[in-house]
Design an enzyme around this catalytic site. Structure first.
Site, PDB file in Angstrom:
ATOM      1  N   ASP A  31       0.958  -1.322   0.093  1.00 57.03           N
ATOM      2  CA  ASP A  31       0.132  -0.042   0.147  1.00 57.03           C
ATOM      3  C   ASP A  31       0.860   1.187   0.040  1.00 57.03           C
ATOM      4  OD1 ASP A  31      -3.127   0.279   1.434  1.00 57.03           O
ATOM      5  OD2 ASP A  31      -1.905   2.024   0.764  1.00 57.03           O
ATOM      6  N   ASN A  35      -4.521   6.521   1.291  1.00 58.15           N
ATOM      7  CA  ASN A  35      -5.571   7.045   2.134  1.00 58.15           C
ATOM      8  C   ASN A  35      -5.828   5.849   3.247  1.00 58.15           C
ATOM      9  OD1 ASN A  35      -8.066   8.123   2.253  1.00 58.15           O
ATOM     10  ND2 ASN A  35      -9.305   6.422   1.376  1.00 58.15           N
ATOM     11  N   PHE A  80      -7.094  -4.467  -4.050  1.00 59.26           N
ATOM     12  CA  PHE A  80      -8.130  -3.363  -3.478  1.00 59.26           C
ATOM     13  C   PHE A  80      -7.343  -1.954  -3.851  1.00 59.26           C
ATOM     14  CE2 PHE A  80      -7.987  -6.597  -0.461  1.00 59.26           C
ATOM     15  CZ  PHE A  80      -9.289  -6.920  -0.188  1.00 59.26           C
ATOM     16  N   LEU A  83      -8.268   4.793  -6.284  1.00 63.01           N
ATOM     17  CA  LEU A  83      -8.766   6.087  -5.819  1.00 63.01           C
ATOM     18  C   LEU A  83     -10.286   5.537  -5.886  1.00 63.01           C
ATOM     19  CD1 LEU A  83      -6.718   8.733  -7.395  1.00 63.01           C
ATOM     20  CD2 LEU A  83      -6.364   7.731  -5.246  1.00 63.01           C
ATOM     21  N   ASN A  99      -4.005   6.560 -11.869  1.00 65.40           N
ATOM     22  CA  ASN A  99      -3.900   5.615 -10.571  1.00 65.40           C
ATOM     23  C   ASN A  99      -4.433   4.043 -10.633  1.00 65.40           C
ATOM     24  OD1 ASN A  99      -2.818   5.841  -7.568  1.00 65.40           O
ATOM     25  ND2 ASN A  99      -4.967   5.151  -7.311  1.00 65.40           N
ATOM     26  N   SER A 124     -17.095  -2.640  -8.756  1.00 63.76           N
ATOM     27  CA  SER A 124     -18.395  -1.967  -7.757  1.00 63.76           C
ATOM     28  C   SER A 124     -19.454  -1.883  -8.746  1.00 63.76           C
ATOM     29  CB  SER A 124     -17.801  -0.478  -7.928  1.00 63.76           C
ATOM     30  OG  SER A 124     -18.763   0.271  -7.852  1.00 63.76           O
ATOM     31  N   TYR A 148     -14.941   7.302 -12.410  1.00 60.56           N
ATOM     32  CA  TYR A 148     -14.494   6.323 -11.425  1.00 60.56           C
ATOM     33  C   TYR A 148     -15.065   5.025 -11.752  1.00 60.56           C
ATOM     34  CZ  TYR A 148     -15.062   3.274  -7.462  1.00 60.56           C
ATOM     35  OH  TYR A 148     -14.969   2.299  -6.598  1.00 60.56           O
ATOM     36  N   LYS A 152     -13.305   1.206 -13.435  1.00 59.47           N
ATOM     37  CA  LYS A 152     -13.507  -0.141 -13.221  1.00 59.47           C
ATOM     38  C   LYS A 152     -14.032  -0.848 -14.230  1.00 59.47           C
ATOM     39  CE  LYS A 152     -13.377   0.399  -8.859  1.00 59.47           C
ATOM     40  NZ  LYS A 152     -11.940  -0.303  -8.035  1.00 59.47           N
ATOM     41  N   ASN A 178     -22.801  -1.527  -1.352  1.00 61.33           N
ATOM     42  CA  ASN A 178     -22.440  -0.477  -0.364  1.00 61.33           C
ATOM     43  C   ASN A 178     -21.717  -0.876   0.937  1.00 61.33           C
ATOM     44  OD1 ASN A 178     -24.254   0.929  -2.573  1.00 61.33           O
ATOM     45  ND2 ASN A 178     -24.097   2.525  -1.205  1.00 61.33           N
TER      46      ASN A 178
HETATM   47  P1  NAD Z   1      -9.431   2.644   0.845  1.00 62.51           P
HETATM   48  O1  NAD Z   1      -9.262   3.979   0.152  1.00 62.51           O
HETATM   49  O2  NAD Z   1      -9.994   2.799   2.331  1.00 62.51           O
HETATM   50  O3  NAD Z   1      -8.481   1.588   0.240  1.00 62.51           O
HETATM   51  C1  NAD Z   1      -7.842   1.538  -0.784  1.00 62.51           C
HETATM   52  C2  NAD Z   1      -6.452   1.398  -0.337  1.00 62.51           C
HETATM   53  O4  NAD Z   1      -5.459   1.562  -1.529  1.00 62.51           O
HETATM   54  C3  NAD Z   1      -5.695   2.806   0.327  1.00 62.51           C
HETATM   55  O5  NAD Z   1      -5.190   2.202   1.657  1.00 62.51           O
HETATM   56  C4  NAD Z   1      -4.619   3.612  -0.318  1.00 62.51           C
HETATM   57  O6  NAD Z   1      -3.700   3.927   0.477  1.00 62.51           O
HETATM   58  C5  NAD Z   1      -4.458   2.595  -1.156  1.00 62.51           C
HETATM   59  N1  NAD Z   1      -4.049   3.100  -2.518  1.00 62.51           N
HETATM   60  C6  NAD Z   1      -4.360   3.860  -3.462  1.00 62.51           C
HETATM   61  N2  NAD Z   1      -3.613   3.974  -4.532  1.00 62.51           N
HETATM   62  C7  NAD Z   1      -2.637   3.272  -4.501  1.00 62.51           C
HETATM   63  C8  NAD Z   1      -1.400   3.097  -5.179  1.00 62.51           C
HETATM   64  N3  NAD Z   1      -1.539   3.595  -6.368  1.00 62.51           N
HETATM   65  N4  NAD Z   1      -0.662   2.263  -4.726  1.00 62.51           N
HETATM   66  C9  NAD Z   1      -0.694   1.400  -3.691  1.00 62.51           C
HETATM   67  N5  NAD Z   1      -1.757   1.588  -2.935  1.00 62.51           N
HETATM   68  C10 NAD Z   1      -2.763   2.624  -2.956  1.00 62.51           C
HETATM   69  O7  NAD Z   1     -10.912   2.150  -0.303  1.00 62.51           O
HETATM   70  P2  NAD Z   1     -11.872   0.943   0.135  1.00 62.51           P
HETATM   71  O8  NAD Z   1     -13.163   1.498   0.306  1.00 62.51           O
HETATM   72  O9  NAD Z   1     -11.173  -0.171   0.970  1.00 62.51           O
HETATM   73  O10 NAD Z   1     -11.945   0.453  -1.507  1.00 62.51           O
HETATM   74  C11 NAD Z   1     -11.033  -0.555  -1.745  1.00 62.51           C
HETATM   75  C12 NAD Z   1     -11.347  -0.949  -3.045  1.00 62.51           C
HETATM   76  O11 NAD Z   1     -12.731  -1.444  -3.350  1.00 62.51           O
HETATM   77  C13 NAD Z   1     -11.086   0.178  -4.104  1.00 62.51           C
HETATM   78  O12 NAD Z   1     -10.661  -0.165  -5.297  1.00 62.51           O
HETATM   79  C14 NAD Z   1     -12.405   0.797  -4.360  1.00 62.51           C
HETATM   80  O13 NAD Z   1     -12.617   1.292  -5.580  1.00 62.51           O
HETATM   81  C15 NAD Z   1     -13.348  -0.485  -4.289  1.00 62.51           C
HETATM   82  N6  NAD Z   1     -14.866  -0.302  -3.914  1.00 62.51           N
HETATM   83  C16 NAD Z   1     -14.855   0.388  -2.754  1.00 62.51           C
HETATM   84  C17 NAD Z   1     -16.391   0.708  -2.527  1.00 62.51           C
HETATM   85  C18 NAD Z   1     -16.748   1.495  -1.227  1.00 62.51           C
HETATM   86  O14 NAD Z   1     -17.919   1.977  -1.006  1.00 62.51           O
HETATM   87  N7  NAD Z   1     -15.890   1.416  -0.229  1.00 62.51           N
HETATM   88  C19 NAD Z   1     -17.543   0.099  -3.224  1.00 62.51           C
HETATM   89  C20 NAD Z   1     -17.192  -0.358  -4.304  1.00 62.51           C
HETATM   90  C21 NAD Z   1     -15.877  -0.690  -4.705  1.00 62.51           C
HETATM   91  N1  UFG Z   2     -26.679  10.278   0.737  1.00 63.19           N
HETATM   92  C1  UFG Z   2     -27.466  11.369   1.434  1.00 63.19           C
HETATM   93  N2  UFG Z   2     -26.702  12.374   2.479  1.00 63.19           N
HETATM   94  C2  UFG Z   2     -25.284  11.973   2.206  1.00 63.19           C
HETATM   95  C3  UFG Z   2     -24.541  11.009   1.523  1.00 63.19           C
HETATM   96  C4  UFG Z   2     -25.494  10.170   0.979  1.00 63.19           C
HETATM   97  O1  UFG Z   2     -28.666  11.292   1.539  1.00 63.19           O
HETATM   98  O2  UFG Z   2     -24.506  13.038   2.972  1.00 63.19           O
HETATM   99  C5  UFG Z   2     -27.639   9.194   0.058  1.00 63.19           C
HETATM  100  C6  UFG Z   2     -27.250   9.210  -1.434  1.00 63.19           C
HETATM  101  O3  UFG Z   2     -28.162  10.420  -2.092  1.00 63.19           O
HETATM  102  C7  UFG Z   2     -27.764   7.840  -1.726  1.00 63.19           C
HETATM  103  C8  UFG Z   2     -27.206   6.903  -0.312  1.00 63.19           C
HETATM  104  O4  UFG Z   2     -27.359   7.988   0.533  1.00 63.19           O
HETATM  105  O5  UFG Z   2     -29.114   7.822  -1.932  1.00 63.19           O
HETATM  106  C9  UFG Z   2     -26.141   6.262  -0.681  1.00 63.19           C
HETATM  107  O6  UFG Z   2     -25.170   7.340  -0.945  1.00 63.19           O
HETATM  108  P1  UFG Z   2     -23.412   6.891  -0.828  1.00 63.19           P
HETATM  109  O7  UFG Z   2     -22.777   8.135  -1.258  1.00 63.19           O
HETATM  110  O8  UFG Z   2     -23.117   6.228   0.694  1.00 63.19           O
HETATM  111  O9  UFG Z   2     -23.383   5.651  -1.685  1.00 63.19           O
HETATM  112  P2  UFG Z   2     -23.464   5.422  -3.203  1.00 63.19           P
HETATM  113  O10 UFG Z   2     -24.530   4.516  -3.544  1.00 63.19           O
HETATM  114  O11 UFG Z   2     -23.700   6.862  -4.005  1.00 63.19           O
HETATM  115  O12 UFG Z   2     -21.896   4.990  -3.988  1.00 63.19           O
HETATM  116  C10 UFG Z   2     -21.365   4.205  -3.028  1.00 63.19           C
HETATM  117  C11 UFG Z   2     -19.765   4.397  -3.168  1.00 63.19           C
HETATM  118  C12 UFG Z   2     -19.176   3.866  -4.699  1.00 63.19           C
HETATM  119  C13 UFG Z   2     -19.605   2.603  -4.779  1.00 63.19           C
HETATM  120  C14 UFG Z   2     -21.133   2.177  -4.897  1.00 63.19           C
HETATM  121  C15 UFG Z   2     -21.587   0.898  -5.093  1.00 63.19           C
HETATM  122  O13 UFG Z   2     -19.353   5.697  -3.024  1.00 63.19           O
HETATM  123  O14 UFG Z   2     -17.866   4.196  -4.662  1.00 63.19           O
HETATM  124  O15 UFG Z   2     -21.628   2.837  -3.660  1.00 63.19           O
HETATM  125  O16 UFG Z   2     -22.897   0.849  -5.111  1.00 63.19           O
HETATM  126  F1  UFG Z   2     -19.103   2.173  -6.052  1.00 63.19           F
END
Ligand code: NAD
Ligand code: UFG
Length: 337
Positions: A31, A35, A80, A83, A99, A124, A148, A152, A178
């Protein structure tokens, strides 16, 4: 198995690390800490009693990554790293392609050069775009609507070509819905920098008195109470889905796109009420305009995951809220990251 987790210090990576360590896998966390913080390693040791090697490196550093894969005799990679803020991706698309897409290419080059052909990719539900029907199954057309999501999709398409190129590739694209919640210890969880983009961490900060009120983005959607509906999945269920995927891939070559969701949608107001119940705190909110790019309802058909992985999400909405609250409180008392 020896498994390297790129982005293993992040939110989903660290919870997956707990599950994999407790199932007997040997891990390497790779990592760049863009973040996350080094303290995650200490928390993992505290939770599991095991020490996990950590390499501070960028996935785009192909040479360092190749060395890590070879030195640690890695069998499989879970990717994982990336960004993940949708809004930021609209403002800084080049950063996201550089990235996320470049990072995936670098990882594939490194894996290819040391002949590692088992990969789990964090995709995602965003790849589906505006739902044409619900619940979303894996055959639903993909049509991401922001940079974003398009990153993916590009990566999923690239992985499809890679899987076609040789019969011994084993690749899973896990389409997360989510993820919310935290490990039951309250030691690791989602710790966003600045103002949270996502609903659950925002609600938690309002409940904790860190923010005055929640803005509910729209109450005029065609849903039961007018607010947006999503498929919230406990991060520990999601983490267990990765362990199940590694088992599945050991029997199943080729490319597999699999939803990881619960199949159950909750509205924003249902989330507020559930959090109030779990925390015992009032969560004031105000209805404001819709957020650009949001859709009304998104939830998974989780059937393929249950068929292929023999996995399903087990934890309840109460568990999701209670564990988030535990993490939020321990964070305030300075116990965590
Ligand atoms: P996160 O930001 O907590 O974790 C990602 C990690 O990757 C971080 O620790 C960051 O430091 C590291 N990183 C970023 N760019 C890098 C690079 N170039 N080289 C090495 N390390 C790097 O995010 P998360 O919520 O744990 O998400 C993990 C994965 O799941 C991501 O690919 C994200 O797009 C995907 N995802 C997350 C969600 C969500 O809602 N959290 C939903 C769908 C998909
Ligand atoms: N929402 C609010 N107020 C806030 C934040 C969110 O009302 O302050 C609402 C949004 O409008 C939505 C719901 O809460 O209806 C969920 O919103 P999130 O931002 O928590 O999640 P999203 O579904 O928009 O997106 C998330 C991640 C994406 C991921 C996706 C997968 O941000 O990275 O889920 O379904 F890809």
């Amino acid at each position: 198995m020896n498994v390297l987790l790129t982005g293993g210090m992040g939110y989903i990576g660290s919870h997956t690390a707990v599950v994999l360590l407790q199932s007997g896998h040997r891990l390497v966390l790779y990592d760049n800490l863009s973040n996350s913080t080094y303290k995650v390693v200490e928390k993992l040791t505290q939770i599991t009693g095991l020490h996990t090697p950590f390499i501070n490196g960028d996935v785009r550093n192909t040479q360092l990554l190749t060395e890590a894969l070879a030195t640690h005799h890695i069998d499989a990679v879970i990717h994982f790293a990336g960004l993940k803020a949708v809004g930021e991706s609209v403002e800084k698309p080049v950063d996201y392609y550089a990235n996320n897409v470049q990072g995936a290419i670098s990882l594939l080059e490194a894996m290819q050069s040391v002949d590692i052909k088992t990969l789990v990719f964090s995709s995602s539900a965003t790849v589906y775009g505006e739902p044409q029907y619900l619940p979303l199954d894996e055959n639903h057309p993909t049509r991401a609507i922001n940079p974003y999501g398009r990153c993916k999709l590009h990566i999923e398409e690239m992985l499809g070509d890679v899987a076609e190129s040789a019969p011994d590739w084993r690749i899973a694209c896990l389409r997360y819905f989510n993820p919310v919640g935290a490990h039951e210890s309250g030691l690791i969880g989602e710790n966003p920098d600045g103002v949270p983009n996502n609903l659950m961490p925002y609600i938690a900060q309002v409940a904790a008195g860190k923010r005055a009120e929640l803005s509910v983005f729209g109450a005029d959607y065609p849903t039961a109470d007018g607010t947006g509906v999503r498929d919230y999945i406990h991060v520990m269920d999601l983490a267990e889905g990765h362990a199940a995927t590694l088992r599945f891939l050991s029997q199943s070559p080729g490319l597999h796109a699999i939803n990881l969701g619960t199949g159950q949608g909750y509205s924003v107001l249902e989330m507020v009420r559930a959090f109030e119940k779990a925390s015992g705190c009032h969560v004031p909110y105000r209805i404001v305009a819709r957020r650009a790019g949001d859709v009304s309802a998104v939830y998974a058909n989780p059937h393929k995951a249950s068929e292929c992985l023999s996995w399903r999400a087990l934890r309840s909405l109460d568990d999701m809220c209670a564990s988030t609250w535990r993490f939020q409180r321990s964070e305030r008392s300075g116990m965590t990251l």
